[in-house]
Enzyme design. Structure first.
Site, PDB file in Angstrom:
ATOM      1  N   LYS A   1     -21.384 -21.411   8.630  1.00 50.39           N
ATOM      2  CA  LYS A   1     -22.566 -20.540   8.678  1.00 50.39           C
ATOM      3  C   LYS A   1     -22.360 -19.318   7.779  1.00 50.39           C
ATOM      4  O   LYS A   1     -21.515 -18.463   8.055  1.00 50.39           O
ATOM      5  CB  LYS A   1     -22.807 -20.034  10.108  1.00 50.39           C
ATOM      6  CG  LYS A   1     -24.140 -19.294  10.219  1.00 50.39           C
ATOM      7  CD  LYS A   1     -24.274 -18.460  11.475  1.00 50.39           C
ATOM      8  CE  LYS A   1     -23.958 -17.011  11.255  1.00 50.39           C
ATOM      9  NZ  LYS A   1     -24.860 -16.297  10.333  1.00 50.39           N
TER      10      LYS A   1
ATOM     11  N   GLU B   1     -26.826 -14.538   7.281  1.00 48.00           N
ATOM     12  CA  GLU B   1     -28.233 -14.953   7.203  1.00 48.00           C
ATOM     13  C   GLU B   1     -28.970 -14.350   6.018  1.00 48.00           C
ATOM     14  O   GLU B   1     -29.970 -14.905   5.561  1.00 48.00           O
ATOM     15  CB  GLU B   1     -28.959 -14.633   8.513  1.00 48.00           C
ATOM     16  CG  GLU B   1     -28.777 -13.222   9.053  1.00 48.00           C
ATOM     17  CD  GLU B   1     -27.558 -13.055   9.943  1.00 48.00           C
ATOM     18  OE1 GLU B   1     -26.485 -13.600   9.594  1.00 48.00           O
ATOM     19  OE2 GLU B   1     -27.659 -12.374  10.978  1.00 48.00           O
TER      20      GLU B   1
ATOM     21  N   GLY C   1     -15.839 -10.900   9.536  1.00 45.62           N
ATOM     22  CA  GLY C   1     -16.958  -9.986   9.761  1.00 45.62           C
ATOM     23  C   GLY C   1     -16.468  -8.729  10.458  1.00 45.62           C
ATOM     24  O   GLY C   1     -15.279  -8.400  10.400  1.00 45.62           O
ATOM     25  N   GLY C   2     -17.373  -8.055  11.128  1.00 43.62           N
ATOM     26  CA  GLY C   2     -17.045  -6.785  11.759  1.00 43.62           C
ATOM     27  C   GLY C   2     -16.182  -6.963  13.002  1.00 43.62           C
ATOM     28  O   GLY C   2     -16.192  -8.016  13.644  1.00 43.62           O
TER      29      GLY C   2
ATOM     30  N   THR D   1     -18.140  -7.726  16.228  1.00 45.93           N
ATOM     31  CA  THR D   1     -18.554  -9.132  16.316  1.00 45.93           C
ATOM     32  C   THR D   1     -17.338 -10.006  16.621  1.00 45.93           C
ATOM     33  O   THR D   1     -17.439 -10.970  17.398  1.00 45.93           O
ATOM     34  CB  THR D   1     -19.219  -9.598  14.997  1.00 45.93           C
ATOM     35  OG1 THR D   1     -20.122  -8.587  14.562  1.00 45.93           O
ATOM     36  CG2 THR D   1     -19.968 -10.889  15.188  1.00 45.93           C
ATOM     37  N   GLY D   2     -16.213  -9.671  16.031  1.00 42.41           N
ATOM     38  CA  GLY D   2     -14.986 -10.425  16.278  1.00 42.41           C
ATOM     39  C   GLY D   2     -14.644 -10.483  17.763  1.00 42.41           C
ATOM     40  O   GLY D   2     -14.208 -11.517  18.278  1.00 42.41           O
TER      41      GLY D   2
ATOM     42  N   GLU E   1     -10.890 -12.356  10.681  1.00 41.62           N
ATOM     43  CA  GLU E   1     -10.649 -11.423   9.564  1.00 41.62           C
ATOM     44  C   GLU E   1     -11.673 -10.312   9.728  1.00 41.62           C
ATOM     45  O   GLU E   1     -12.856 -10.529   9.487  1.00 41.62           O
ATOM     46  CB  GLU E   1     -10.863 -12.141   8.227  1.00 41.62           C
ATOM     47  CG  GLU E   1      -9.919 -13.290   7.958  1.00 41.62           C
ATOM     48  CD  GLU E   1      -8.492 -12.847   7.734  1.00 41.62           C
ATOM     49  OE1 GLU E   1      -8.267 -11.660   7.451  1.00 41.62           O
ATOM     50  OE2 GLU E   1      -7.600 -13.694   7.854  1.00 41.62           O
TER      51      GLU E   1
ATOM     52  N   CYS F   1     -13.850  -5.184   2.899  1.00 38.60           N
ATOM     53  CA  CYS F   1     -13.032  -4.910   4.092  1.00 38.60           C
ATOM     54  C   CYS F   1     -11.754  -4.173   3.725  1.00 38.60           C
ATOM     55  O   CYS F   1     -11.263  -3.352   4.491  1.00 38.60           O
ATOM     56  CB  CYS F   1     -12.715  -6.205   4.801  1.00 38.60           C
ATOM     57  SG  CYS F   1     -12.029  -7.442   3.694  1.00 38.60           S
TER      58      CYS F   1
ATOM     59  N   GLU G   1     -15.219   2.472  10.034  1.00 36.92           N
ATOM     60  CA  GLU G   1     -15.477   1.763   8.781  1.00 36.92           C
ATOM     61  C   GLU G   1     -16.933   2.000   8.371  1.00 36.92           C
ATOM     62  O   GLU G   1     -17.847   1.683   9.130  1.00 36.92           O
ATOM     63  CB  GLU G   1     -15.240   0.262   8.973  1.00 36.92           C
ATOM     64  CG  GLU G   1     -15.407  -0.523   7.704  1.00 36.92           C
ATOM     65  CD  GLU G   1     -15.267  -2.025   7.931  1.00 36.92           C
ATOM     66  OE1 GLU G   1     -15.892  -2.545   8.863  1.00 36.92           O
ATOM     67  OE2 GLU G   1     -14.533  -2.663   7.158  1.00 36.92           O
TER      68      GLU G   1
HETATM   69  P1  NAD Z   1     -21.028  -8.996  11.004  1.00 37.79           P
HETATM   70  O1  NAD Z   1     -19.898  -9.065  11.952  1.00 37.79           O
HETATM   71  O2  NAD Z   1     -22.270  -8.321  11.426  1.00 37.79           O
HETATM   72  O3  NAD Z   1     -21.482 -10.460  10.558  1.00 37.79           O
HETATM   73  C1  NAD Z   1     -20.586 -11.408  10.031  1.00 37.79           C
HETATM   74  C2  NAD Z   1     -21.086 -12.792  10.360  1.00 37.79           C
HETATM   75  O4  NAD Z   1     -21.079 -12.938  11.771  1.00 37.79           O
HETATM   76  C3  NAD Z   1     -22.512 -13.086   9.904  1.00 37.79           C
HETATM   77  O5  NAD Z   1     -22.587 -14.430   9.464  1.00 37.79           O
HETATM   78  C4  NAD Z   1     -23.312 -12.902  11.176  1.00 37.79           C
HETATM   79  O6  NAD Z   1     -24.491 -13.667  11.215  1.00 37.79           O
HETATM   80  C5  NAD Z   1     -22.334 -13.393  12.231  1.00 37.79           C
HETATM   81  N1  NAD Z   1     -22.553 -12.861  13.571  1.00 37.79           N
HETATM   82  C6  NAD Z   1     -23.136 -11.692  13.933  1.00 37.79           C
HETATM   83  N2  NAD Z   1     -23.175 -11.585  15.284  1.00 37.79           N
HETATM   84  C7  NAD Z   1     -22.591 -12.704  15.779  1.00 37.79           C
HETATM   85  C8  NAD Z   1     -22.319 -13.166  17.099  1.00 37.79           C
HETATM   86  N3  NAD Z   1     -22.644 -12.459  18.173  1.00 37.79           N
HETATM   87  N4  NAD Z   1     -21.699 -14.354  17.232  1.00 37.79           N
HETATM   88  C9  NAD Z   1     -21.341 -15.064  16.157  1.00 37.79           C
HETATM   89  N5  NAD Z   1     -21.583 -14.692  14.893  1.00 37.79           N
HETATM   90  C10 NAD Z   1     -22.193 -13.518  14.704  1.00 37.79           C
HETATM   91  O7  NAD Z   1     -20.442  -8.369   9.699  1.00 37.79           O
HETATM   92  P2  NAD Z   1     -21.202  -8.013   8.354  1.00 37.79           P
HETATM   93  O8  NAD Z   1     -21.921  -6.735   8.543  1.00 37.79           O
HETATM   94  O9  NAD Z   1     -21.962  -9.203   7.861  1.00 37.79           O
HETATM   95  O10 NAD Z   1     -19.944  -7.855   7.394  1.00 37.79           O
HETATM   96  C11 NAD Z   1     -19.244  -6.683   7.304  1.00 37.79           C
HETATM   97  C12 NAD Z   1     -17.941  -6.743   8.089  1.00 37.79           C
HETATM   98  O11 NAD Z   1     -17.128  -7.838   7.670  1.00 37.79           O
HETATM   99  C13 NAD Z   1     -17.105  -5.507   7.850  1.00 37.79           C
HETATM  100  O12 NAD Z   1     -16.616  -5.002   9.063  1.00 37.79           O
HETATM  101  C14 NAD Z   1     -15.958  -6.013   6.997  1.00 37.79           C
HETATM  102  O13 NAD Z   1     -14.799  -5.251   7.081  1.00 37.79           O
HETATM  103  C15 NAD Z   1     -15.778  -7.394   7.489  1.00 37.79           C
HETATM  104  N6  NAD Z   1     -15.075  -8.217   6.497  1.00 37.79           N
HETATM  105  C16 NAD Z   1     -13.762  -8.540   6.718  1.00 37.79           C
HETATM  106  C17 NAD Z   1     -13.052  -9.283   5.781  1.00 37.79           C
HETATM  107  C18 NAD Z   1     -11.590  -9.624   5.993  1.00 37.79           C
HETATM  108  O14 NAD Z   1     -11.084 -10.488   5.293  1.00 37.79           O
HETATM  109  N7  NAD Z   1     -10.875  -9.005   6.912  1.00 37.79           N
HETATM  110  C19 NAD Z   1     -13.699  -9.722   4.622  1.00 37.79           C
HETATM  111  C20 NAD Z   1     -15.022  -9.380   4.429  1.00 37.79           C
HETATM  112  C21 NAD Z   1     -15.709  -8.628   5.389  1.00 37.79           C
END
Ligand code: NAD
Length: 492
Positions: A176, A179, A229-230, A233-234, A251, A285, A386
């Site tokens: 996925k 979006e 992702g964030g 969310t993680g 990550e 990130c 962040e």
């Molecule tokens: P986000 O966590 O909002 O979204 C990331 C992904 O998770 C998207 O595909 C989103 O649709 C999905 N998502 C959102 N809510 C969810 C849920 N409840 N359950 C499952 N999936 C869900 O992050 P973002 O705003 O898209 O990206 C920015 C973040 O990503 C920053 O915090 C950044 O540091 C992090 N990031 C980390 C790395 C790394 O390698 N450590 C790399 C790139 C980005």
């Protein structure tokens, strides 16, 4: 450009969402609609998981020779390379990054597919010298169905980092993308189809995190969830994964220190400080978002840094000479701008930038000035949280000990750098940093061969390199008796 229709790829077929829902995809450079994407939900994710499970077990993907998996991945890499200009433009169109950055991402993605294609056939496992007549070996096997979720800041590269190792290790996947940035992922799945991956091995579901993403994280038939992702969310992913105790790798975010000592090469340190925070408009990130300067060079360094920051050319990523593109969306721009207000209210000094760029060539786009705060104290939110945008926060330190202590004063532990001409000091400081990705006298280079991931709340596990491959495998020990006869443990 006419808006194109983007479909999901499930069980070898292109399909809309079962609900018929769609979402408009925008160009962050001008706010125009560039595509209309299928907006999948729980039922679409369920279909994709069922397809991936069936492909793994009944379809025989588990058991496909490593050489065949390698062939398919090499083929995908070749097809991607043939269309690399097109992919770079798509990435800029959807994410906003300058074309020169997008070109770099595409080349890196091609190399990632090739690296894992090669790794698939290399030796894995171990053998042990145990007492006769036993033979003990350990083999690595695929985990099964892997759910993979990525953010919008590197849409193609993050896809490559997830898909290449999972497929090389023999898993099936349900992927996925974010979006708001599905364009390059949809085209990449077209390449998988053309390369000849069997139906159900690679599945693409488009849609929002709380529906599609959450379904994958919670699904009983998903054996592993890999998420980038964030950090907030993680945490949700980790909780959702408890149902079937699926394997997880995360990550997450960072608030990374870039430490500059007085004895550093001055111009190199200034340039890297800019690159560390303003590459990809700070939506990285591993961005060097906290610049820690040794007190004695503060005035001179800041003067040069501000001068060069003001000269950065902000514009449409497609335009010749653009050095920093727009932010990815209006919502994200608003979030980053809100941190500028927070910083001011907290009492930090706004040295330059801080405003949205509007009018003329910026009309309709999500542009912002590169921004620098100083006089920031360690308890401020702009130092601790962040921001994920082009906002640099500068602090000073007296000596090596204070630099290390300030650098580590964070819940995150993704990346960090040190600039100094003293080799021993560089090593001492880097070894004390609680972070997974570190640099000495440089910032940002990353390699498919080397592990990527963070300490503390920056994540769990590692991507890339052999470490990233192993995250997609189960480990099985096989103990074989080479002399099959009763052992006489019990009486007759
Ligand atoms: P986000 O966590 O909002 O979204 C990331 C992904 O998770 C998207 O595909 C989103 O649709 C999905 N998502 C959102 N809510 C969810 C849920 N409840 N359950 C499952 N999936 C869900 O992050 P973002 O705003 O898209 O990206 C920015 C973040 O990503 C920053 O915090 C950044 O540091 C992090 N990031 C980390 C790395 C790394 O390698 N450590 C790399 C790139 C980005």
């Amino acid at each position: 450009m006419a808006a194109q229709e983007l479909k999901m790829f499930i069980n070898g077929e292109w399909t809309g969402a079962l609900s018929g829902e769609t979402r408009e995809i925008l160009n962050p450079a001008n706010g125009e609609v560039i595509a209309v994407s299928a907006e999948g939900a729980e039922q679409d994710a369920n279909r994709a998981v069922a397809a991936a499970k069936s492909a793994f077990y009944e379809g025989g993907w588990w058991g496909t020779p490593a050489s065949e998996r390698a062939r398919l991945l090499f083929k995908a890499a070749d097809l991607l390379e043939e269309r690399k200009e097109e992919f770079a433009k798509l990435e800029t169109l959807n994410n906003g990054k300058p074309l020169r950055e997008a070109e770099f991402d595409v080349n890196d993605s091609i190399a990632c597919f090739r690296y894992y294609a090669g790794l698939a056939t290399k030796p894995h496992g171990q053998t042990y010298e145990v007492s006769d007549p036993m033979q003990a070996v350990v083999i690595r096997e695929p985990i099964g169905v892997c759910g993979q979720i990525i953010p919008w800041n590197y849409p193609l590269l993050m896809a490559a980092w997830k898909l290449a190792p999972a497929l090389a290790a023999g898993n099936t996947v349900v992927f996925k993308p974010a979006e708001i940035t599905p364009l390059s992922a949809v085209k990449l799945f077209g390449i998988f189809e053309q390369a000849g991956f069997p139906s159900g091995v690679v599945n693409l579901v488009l849609g929002a995190g709380p529906s599609v993403g959450q379904t994958l994280a919670a699904h009983d038939d998903v054996d592993k969830i890999a998420f980038t992702g964030g950090t907030a969310t993680g945490r949700k992913i980790m909780l959702a994964a408890t149902g079937n105790l699926k394997k997880i790798s995360l990550e997450l975010g960072g608030k990374n220190p870039n430490i500059v000592f007085a004895d550093a090469d001055f111009e190199a340190a200034v340039e890297y400080a800019l690159f560390a925070i303003f590459a990809n408009s700070g939506q990285v990130c591993a961005a060097g978002s906290r610049l820690l300067l040794e007190e004695s060079i503060y005035d001179r360094f800041i003067e040069r840094l501000v001068q060069r920051t003001k000269a950065i050319k902000v514009g449409d990523g497609m335009a010749e000479g653009t050095e920093m593109g727009p932010l990815v969306s209006e919502a994200h721009l608003d979030k980053v701008l809100s941190y500028v207000e927070i910083g001011k209210a907290e009492g930090a000094t706004l040295l330059c930038g801080g405003n949205r760029l509007i009018g003329g060539a910026y009309e309709g786009g999500y542009y912002m000035e590169p921004t620098i705060f100083t006089d920031a104290s360690s308890d401020m939110r702009i130092v601790r949280e962040e921001i994920f945008g082009p906002v640099l926060v500068v602090q000073t330190f007296k000596d090596e000990e204070e630099a290390v202590s300030m650098a580590n004063d964070t819940i995150y532990g993704l990346a960090g750098a040190v600039f100094t001409s003293n080799g021993a000091k560089a090593q001492r400081v880097i070894r004390k940093l609680r972070a997974g990705i570190t640099w000495i006298n440089t910032y940002h280079p990353t390699y498919n061969e080397a592990p990527w991931g963070g300490y503390k709340q920056s994540g769990i596990g590692r991507e890339l390199g052999t470490f990233g491959f192993e995250e997609y495998t189960e480990v099985k020990q096989i103990n074989t008796n080479l002399q099959v006869e009763p052992i006489g443990w019990y009486g007759s």
